[in-house]
Write an enzyme that holds these catalytic residues in place. Structure first.
Site, PDB file in Angstrom:
ATOM      1  N   LYS A  28       0.836  -1.202   0.000  1.00  0.00           N
ATOM      2  CA  LYS A  28       0.000   0.000   0.000  1.00  0.00           C
ATOM      3  C   LYS A  28       0.873   1.254   0.000  1.00  0.00           C
ATOM      4  O   LYS A  28       0.668   2.174  -0.793  1.00  0.00           O
ATOM      5  CB  LYS A  28      -0.897  -0.039   1.251  1.00  0.00           C
ATOM      6  CG  LYS A  28      -2.005   0.953   1.230  1.00  0.00           C
ATOM      7  CD  LYS A  28      -2.964   0.709   2.393  1.00  0.00           C
ATOM      8  CE  LYS A  28      -3.832  -0.509   2.172  1.00  0.00           C
ATOM      9  NZ  LYS A  28      -4.720  -0.844   3.252  1.00  0.00           N
ATOM     10  N   ARG A  98      -3.240   2.656   8.624  1.00  0.00           N
ATOM     11  CA  ARG A  98      -3.564   1.377   7.974  1.00  0.00           C
ATOM     12  C   ARG A  98      -2.363   0.459   7.993  1.00  0.00           C
ATOM     13  O   ARG A  98      -1.222   0.911   7.916  1.00  0.00           O
ATOM     14  CB  ARG A  98      -3.929   1.588   6.505  1.00  0.00           C
ATOM     15  CG  ARG A  98      -5.136   2.438   6.269  1.00  0.00           C
ATOM     16  CD  ARG A  98      -5.208   2.814   4.791  1.00  0.00           C
ATOM     17  NE  ARG A  98      -6.051   3.966   4.602  1.00  0.00           N
ATOM     18  CZ  ARG A  98      -7.310   3.905   4.134  1.00  0.00           C
ATOM     19  NH1 ARG A  98      -7.836   2.760   3.801  1.00  0.00           N
ATOM     20  NH2 ARG A  98      -8.004   4.986   4.002  1.00  0.00           N
ATOM     21  N   GLY A 107      -6.097 -10.949   6.785  1.00  0.00           N
ATOM     22  CA  GLY A 107      -6.031 -11.421   8.170  1.00  0.00           C
ATOM     23  C   GLY A 107      -5.612 -10.355   9.165  1.00  0.00           C
ATOM     24  O   GLY A 107      -5.627 -10.571  10.367  1.00  0.00           O
ATOM     25  N   MET A 109      -5.079  -6.197  10.888  1.00  0.00           N
ATOM     26  CA  MET A 109      -5.788  -4.966  11.178  1.00  0.00           C
ATOM     27  C   MET A 109      -5.849  -4.135   9.910  1.00  0.00           C
ATOM     28  O   MET A 109      -4.858  -4.002   9.217  1.00  0.00           O
ATOM     29  CB  MET A 109      -5.071  -4.151  12.249  1.00  0.00           C
ATOM     30  CG  MET A 109      -5.932  -3.003  12.708  1.00  0.00           C
ATOM     31  SD  MET A 109      -5.050  -1.686  13.530  1.00  0.00           S
ATOM     32  CE  MET A 109      -4.816  -0.562  12.181  1.00  0.00           C
ATOM     33  N   ARG A 354      -3.472  -0.950  -6.450  1.00  0.00           N
ATOM     34  CA  ARG A 354      -2.657  -2.176  -6.403  1.00  0.00           C
ATOM     35  C   ARG A 354      -3.115  -3.053  -7.553  1.00  0.00           C
ATOM     36  O   ARG A 354      -4.207  -2.852  -8.099  1.00  0.00           O
ATOM     37  CB  ARG A 354      -2.855  -2.905  -5.080  1.00  0.00           C
ATOM     38  CG  ARG A 354      -4.292  -3.280  -4.834  1.00  0.00           C
ATOM     39  CD  ARG A 354      -4.471  -3.941  -3.483  1.00  0.00           C
ATOM     40  NE  ARG A 354      -5.885  -4.149  -3.228  1.00  0.00           N
ATOM     41  CZ  ARG A 354      -6.394  -4.504  -2.066  1.00  0.00           C
ATOM     42  NH1 ARG A 354      -5.609  -4.695  -1.041  1.00  0.00           N
ATOM     43  NH2 ARG A 354      -7.674  -4.695  -1.921  1.00  0.00           N
ATOM     44  N   HIS A 470     -15.929  -8.461   1.326  1.00  0.00           N
ATOM     45  CA  HIS A 470     -14.864  -9.378   1.753  1.00  0.00           C
ATOM     46  C   HIS A 470     -15.027 -10.737   1.094  1.00  0.00           C
ATOM     47  O   HIS A 470     -14.090 -11.299   0.527  1.00  0.00           O
ATOM     48  CB  HIS A 470     -14.918  -9.515   3.282  1.00  0.00           C
ATOM     49  CG  HIS A 470     -13.909 -10.469   3.827  1.00  0.00           C
ATOM     50  ND1 HIS A 470     -14.194 -11.790   4.082  1.00  0.00           N
ATOM     51  CD2 HIS A 470     -12.602 -10.302   4.108  1.00  0.00           C
ATOM     52  CE1 HIS A 470     -13.106 -12.377   4.529  1.00  0.00           C
ATOM     53  NE2 HIS A 470     -12.124 -11.511   4.559  1.00  0.00           N
ATOM     54  N   SER A 779      12.699 -42.449 -13.927  1.00  0.00           N
ATOM     55  CA  SER A 779      11.563 -41.592 -13.605  1.00  0.00           C
ATOM     56  C   SER A 779      11.551 -41.453 -12.085  1.00  0.00           C
ATOM     57  O   SER A 779      11.508 -42.455 -11.366  1.00  0.00           O
ATOM     58  CB  SER A 779      10.268 -42.222 -14.105  1.00  0.00           C
ATOM     59  OG  SER A 779       9.184 -41.421 -13.726  1.00  0.00           O
ATOM     60  N   CYS A 846       7.464 -38.583 -11.883  1.00  0.00           N
ATOM     61  CA  CYS A 846       6.068 -39.009 -11.941  1.00  0.00           C
ATOM     62  C   CYS A 846       5.402 -39.025 -10.572  1.00  0.00           C
ATOM     63  O   CYS A 846       4.258 -39.416 -10.429  1.00  0.00           O
ATOM     64  CB  CYS A 846       5.936 -40.364 -12.629  1.00  0.00           C
ATOM     65  SG  CYS A 846       6.742 -41.687 -11.728  1.00  0.00           S
ATOM     66  N   TYR A 866      11.145 -34.337 -18.767  1.00  0.00           N
ATOM     67  CA  TYR A 866       9.697 -34.138 -18.697  1.00  0.00           C
ATOM     68  C   TYR A 866       9.203 -34.225 -17.261  1.00  0.00           C
ATOM     69  O   TYR A 866       9.899 -34.744 -16.382  1.00  0.00           O
ATOM     70  CB  TYR A 866       8.961 -35.170 -19.564  1.00  0.00           C
ATOM     71  CG  TYR A 866       9.030 -36.587 -19.046  1.00  0.00           C
ATOM     72  CD1 TYR A 866       8.100 -37.063 -18.125  1.00  0.00           C
ATOM     73  CD2 TYR A 866      10.036 -37.457 -19.478  1.00  0.00           C
ATOM     74  CE1 TYR A 866       8.176 -38.358 -17.640  1.00  0.00           C
ATOM     75  CE2 TYR A 866      10.117 -38.752 -19.005  1.00  0.00           C
ATOM     76  CZ  TYR A 866       9.183 -39.196 -18.082  1.00  0.00           C
ATOM     77  OH  TYR A 866       9.261 -40.464 -17.586  1.00  0.00           O
TER      78      TYR A 866
HETATM   79  C1  PEP Z   1       6.098 -42.528  -6.476  1.00  0.00           C
HETATM   80  O1  PEP Z   1       6.440 -43.232  -5.560  1.00  0.00           O
HETATM   81  O2  PEP Z   1       6.410 -41.322  -6.569  1.00  0.00           O
HETATM   82  C2  PEP Z   1       5.231 -43.044  -7.548  1.00  0.00           C
HETATM   83  C3  PEP Z   1       4.913 -42.293  -8.583  1.00  0.00           C
HETATM   84  O3  PEP Z   1       4.725 -44.267  -7.385  1.00  0.00           O
HETATM   85  P1  PEP Z   1       3.493 -44.612  -6.450  1.00  0.00           P
HETATM   86  O4  PEP Z   1       2.880 -43.300  -6.032  1.00  0.00           O
HETATM   87  O5  PEP Z   1       2.576 -45.424  -7.244  1.00  0.00           O
HETATM   88  O6  PEP Z   1       4.145 -45.333  -5.331  1.00  0.00           O
END
Ligand code: PEP
Ligand code: MG
Length: 891
Positions: A28, A98, A107, A109, A354, A470, A779, A846, A866
């Site tokens: 502000k 303020r 959250g 004053m 803002r 709000h 992975s 993954c 990836y």
């Molecule tokens: C992991 O362990 O990150 C994974 C992708 O396998 P899962 O969640 O199936 O154990």
């Protein structure tokens, strides 16, 4: 020692960079200084820095002499600029105080107005303004506000006192009160304060000021502020600034007004001024929902069919000036601005600007429009969208063809549809949501105390409050659908019943909200999947242009794969084959396989599963034609598939011709004390190779089949889970290669495929150099890697991780956002060691972290190829990957 106070306004040029730095003077304060610096009409004032807040809260809550001197200088600056004196009964200076953190925080004053009034200065205000009614009303407002937010007194007694005076005089509205009535109320208020506080209301204006400053700093440590910080990842050491500013009055009669405005529509993103104002009112009246505000523009008023004049009509001069300021501010900040202003007897004053909070839809539209308008470039547009906010757009909306039992209509405060059980308070919302129930928080109006309930709820409905109330602002920020100001709604908290017309709805009954139209409907209305076209599509095209990492999906059904592809997935990063085993039609064969006494028994059952698995893979390969599909061989401990109830055992006994007792004994033998670290992952393949043989065969047969039919051969990536040693992978890779060779010989064709491993155990990360001799890809299974590195069970963590995050032991839930400091080191090390052995090693992630923007930024920095996320997170990951790549390229 850094400068602790920065002045603004009154013709200052704001040359010191710290005076415009929001980390120092708060958002502000920085914007007030910036506006004043470009010549806009800003009432003069000063900001006390966030550094002072941190020092105050860390050092016994005291102020030193240097700060007192700096504040005295700040007051002199305001006095010089306004020609008034603080505490002077003849010509009193009044100020607002303020809070203002780096980011706006509901959250904390908020504001104390009219500070500097006392029994003597009020007389000066009477004579100076020539309006005794206004002066006494201001004084009573000040006592009430100060008592509430600074002294922490119960506000009900003040409200009751006002009601009594009104009743005694037969008044209905405040407007009927004259100067004597307000003066009498001031007397009552002072008595209430003295009664509750045990001492009189402070008459010393400096005591008032320091009380308010301390209250702002104290509010940084309040429970509400802490909750808000936790929900929004705001570090405790940021602190808040205090802004002290000369008062201007929007309540000095009919040529005065106050309002809030956005330079574009924050709900839709449309390029049209948007806002609300009230004539003869003070700032808080607009947001507090006490009086219903009027539309700013004539277009909005006409569209809503409202009667009270727009500001454009009622005050064309001030409105015209305001519109010029809007354009100037947008060009200056290159973003949509959320503005507070006051008109004092015809003169426009800017009180705040803002970057405005906006819905995801509006954020996209504005970003895309601003690129087309030449205001920002593509990279800025990409950086400006919070990837997690896309979530709002990736979820279903109401099916236009579904029947609707519309109860009432309120304001469309935050778009999106939500259905759930009615709850009437934030704690109930949080409690029921924690049990897995979808709830709609229904309130007369919301306040910062409700934040946790708003967060837990699927949607929010309020009876009062405008588009900038709000509830509306917070809901838009959180991405919760919200209908506000549904004036037909009343709530009886004693019977916990909502009434809308002649309909009564008890707590727990289902309702549906459409935050885009404002409709409130009985029951649960059917929803439809979103479409990713228009601005969303445009932004995604830009994101794809700027990102380096590919984005895949974790998906195991053809439907998931379809959704993922539609969201732009470039392959499957994790197909968990065990989910196919749970299918109702197969579980019996699976159980037969598990409970078989020997390999022959297992092979017989597996032969039944083979065609089913092959069909699964075929349909997934078809949807993902030409793209890589990572299929992970069976991972969970076998006992997870076993029957539990007597009925299930009886069914299985009938299907297999084996007695129930025998089956139960076999099931008992499979019991494990710590299954997460037990007979799972590649350990199954080592001990029961026929399971992995069947799965590998199903994969290659399906791949050949799809290649034959479509000519678009899939690229299977066969993934071995929970590997800890090179030898495990060596054995299982040989098994997979053998099946491939057999199938290719049978089918008379060869296909490209890869065999690789998950890195989800610390040993695998440590030994990655050696493991990469066998693996063609890694992975990172960061779910298990987090579990095993932290020694925290994924399945039990929810019970104790909350306090861990609250106390900052981990900055965020490490199962949601990667523990970069710890687990991240293992990932980096494994990537480096793996690539040292095999430079072309493909690297992906993954675990759940593949859909978390902060973790995605880490993946970019680590050079992964990836990330793989759940289908609905794919667009989020695409955008986050682009942001990460752009950020890296700017280093
Ligand atoms: C992991 O362990 O990150 C994974 C992708 O396998 P899962 O969640 O199936 O154990
Ligand atoms: Mg795992």
């Amino acid at each position: 020692m850094n400068q602790s106070v920065y002045n603004f306004g009154g013709g200052l040029r704001q040359d010191a960079p710290r005076s415009r730095d929001k980390t120092i003077v708060g958002g502000k304060g920085a914007n007030l200084a910036e506006m004043a610096g470009i010549g806009l009409p800003v009432p003069p004032g000063f900001s006390i820095t966030t550094e002072v807040c941190t020092a105050y809260n860390g050092a016994g809550k005291t102020f030193d002499d240097a700060l007192r001197a700096a504040v005295a200088d700040g007051l002199k600056h305001i006095e010089a600029a306004t020609g008034r004196s603080f505490g002077d009964p003849a010509n009193p200076l009044l100020v607002s105080v303020r809070s203002g953190a780096r980011v706006s925080m509901p959250g904390m004053m908020d504001t104390v107005l009219n500070l500097g009034l006392n029994d003597a200065t009020v007389e000066g205000l009477v004579s100076g303004s020539g309006d005794a009614r206004f002066a006494w009303d201001s004084y009573r407002r000040f006592i009430q506000m100060y008592s509430d937010v600074v002294l922490g007194l119960d506000h009900h007694r003040f409200e009751d006192a006002l009601e009594i005076i009104k009743e005694d005089n037969g008044f209905f509205a405040d407007i009927e009160m004259n100067a004597e009535h307000w003066q009498a109320l001031v007397k009552d208020y002072k008595a209430i304060v003295e009664d509750q506080l045990g001492k009189p209301f402070p008459q010393d204006v400096h005591e008032q000021l320091w009380g308010a400053i301390a209250a702002v700093f104290d509010s940084w440590e309040s429970d509400r502020a802490k909750v808000y910080r936790r929900l929004n990842d705001i570090p405790a050491d940021w602190g808040t600034a205090v802004n002290v500013q000369a008062m201007v009055f929007g309540n000095m009669g009919d040529t005065s007004a106050t309002g809030v405005a956005f330079t574009r529509d924050p709900a839709t993103g449309e390029r049209a001024y948007y806002g609300e104002w009230l004539v003869n009112a003070q700032g808080e009246d607009v947001v507090a929902g006490i009086r219903t505000p009027q539309y700013l523009t004539t277009a909005a008023r006409t569209r809503a069919g409202a009667k009270p004049l727009s500001m454009e009509e009622a005050m064309p001069g001030a409105y015209g000036e305001l519109a010029t300021v809007f354009d100037l501010l947008e060009r200056h900040y290159r973003d949509m601005q959320d503005i507070e202003f006051t008109v004092e007897q015809g003169k426009l004053w800017m009180l705040q600007t803002r970057s405005g909070k906006r819905t995801a839809k509006a954020a996209l539209k504005m970003a895309v429009d601003m690129v087309h308008e030449g205001l920002i470039d593509e990279a800025t547009a990409i950086a400006r969208i919070d990837p997690m906010a896309l979530d709002q757009l990736l979820h279903p909306t109401l099916d236009p063809n579904a029947p609707r039992d519309v109860l009432t209509r309120g304001l469309p405060a935050s778009p999106g549809a939500a259905a759930g059980a009615i709850v009437f308070d934030a704690d109930t919302a949080e409690h029921r949501a924690s049990l897995g129930e979808s709830v709609i928080l229904v309130r007369v109006e919301t306040s910062p105390e409700d934040i946790h309930g708003m967060h837990a709820a699927k949607g929010i409905l309020t009876a009062r409050g405008g588009m900038t109330s709000h509830a509306a602002v917070v809901a838009r920020g959180m991405g919760r659908p919200c209908v506000s100001g549904a004036s037909a709604l009343s709530i009886d908290m004693t019977t916990r019943t909502a009434r809308i017309g002649d309909r009564a709805l008890k707590e727990g009954e289902l309702i549906t909200l459409d935050g885009a139209s404002g409709e409130v409907m009985a029951g649960e209305v059917a929803m439809v999947e979103p479409e990713l076209v228009g601005d969303f599509g445009t932004l995604m095209v830009w994101a794809d242009k700027h990102r380096r990492m590919k984005v895949r999906a974790n998906a195991e059904t053809p439907l998931d794969c379809q959704v993922a592809r539609q969201f732009g997935a470039e392959g499957v990063g994790l197909c968990r084959t065990e989910h196919m085993f749970f299918d109702a039609g197969r579980i019996s064969a699976v159980r037969q396989m598990i409970l078989a006494d020997d390999e022959t028994g297992r092979r017989t059952a597996l032969a039944k599963l083979l065609p089913e698995q092959r069909a699964d893979f075929q349909s997934i390969f078809e949807v993902m034609a030409g793209l890589p599909v990572t299929i992970r061989l069976l991972d969970p401990p076998l006992h997870e598939f076993l029957p539990h109830s007597d009925a299930e055992f009886a069914d299985l006994a009938e299907a297999t011709g084996v007695g129930v007792d025998h089956l139960k004994r076999r099931a008992g033998e499979l019991h494990e004390f710590n299954p997460m670290l037990g007979h799972r992952g590649c350990r199954l393949g080592i001990t029961f190779p026929e399971i992995y043989e069947m799965q590998a065969r199903a994969i290659f047969e399906a791949a050949c089949d799809v290649a034959e039919k479509s000519g678009d051969a899939p690229i299977p990536e066969v993934m071995i889970p929970l590997v800890a040693t090179k030898r495990e992978l060596e054995i299982l890779k040989a098994l997979v290669d053998r099946q491939a060779a057999l199938v290719f010989a049978e089918q008379g064709r060869t296909l490209e495929y890869l065999v690789g491993t998950m890195i989800e155990l610390p040993r695998a990360a440590l030994m990655a150099g050696e493991i990469a001799e066998e693996a063609m890809f890694f992975s990172f299974g960061t779910n298990d890697l987090t579990q095993t590195t932290l020694g925290v069970s994924r399945d039990d963590a929810a019970r104790f991780l909350g306090p861990y995050v609250e106390q900052g032991i981990y900055p965020r839930d490490p199962f949601v956002s990667l523990d970069i400091d710890g687990v991240g080191q293992l990932v980096t090390m494994a990537a480096e060691r793996g690539r040292a052995t095999r430079p072309a090693l493909k690297l992906g992630i993954c675990g759940e972290h593949g859909g978390d923007p902060a973790s995605i930024a880490f993946c970019e920095a680590t050079g992964l190829d990836y990330v793989s996320a759940s289908p609905y997170r794919v667009p989020i990951a695409r955008l986050a990957a682009a942001q990460a790549a752009l950020a890296a390229s700017q280093l």
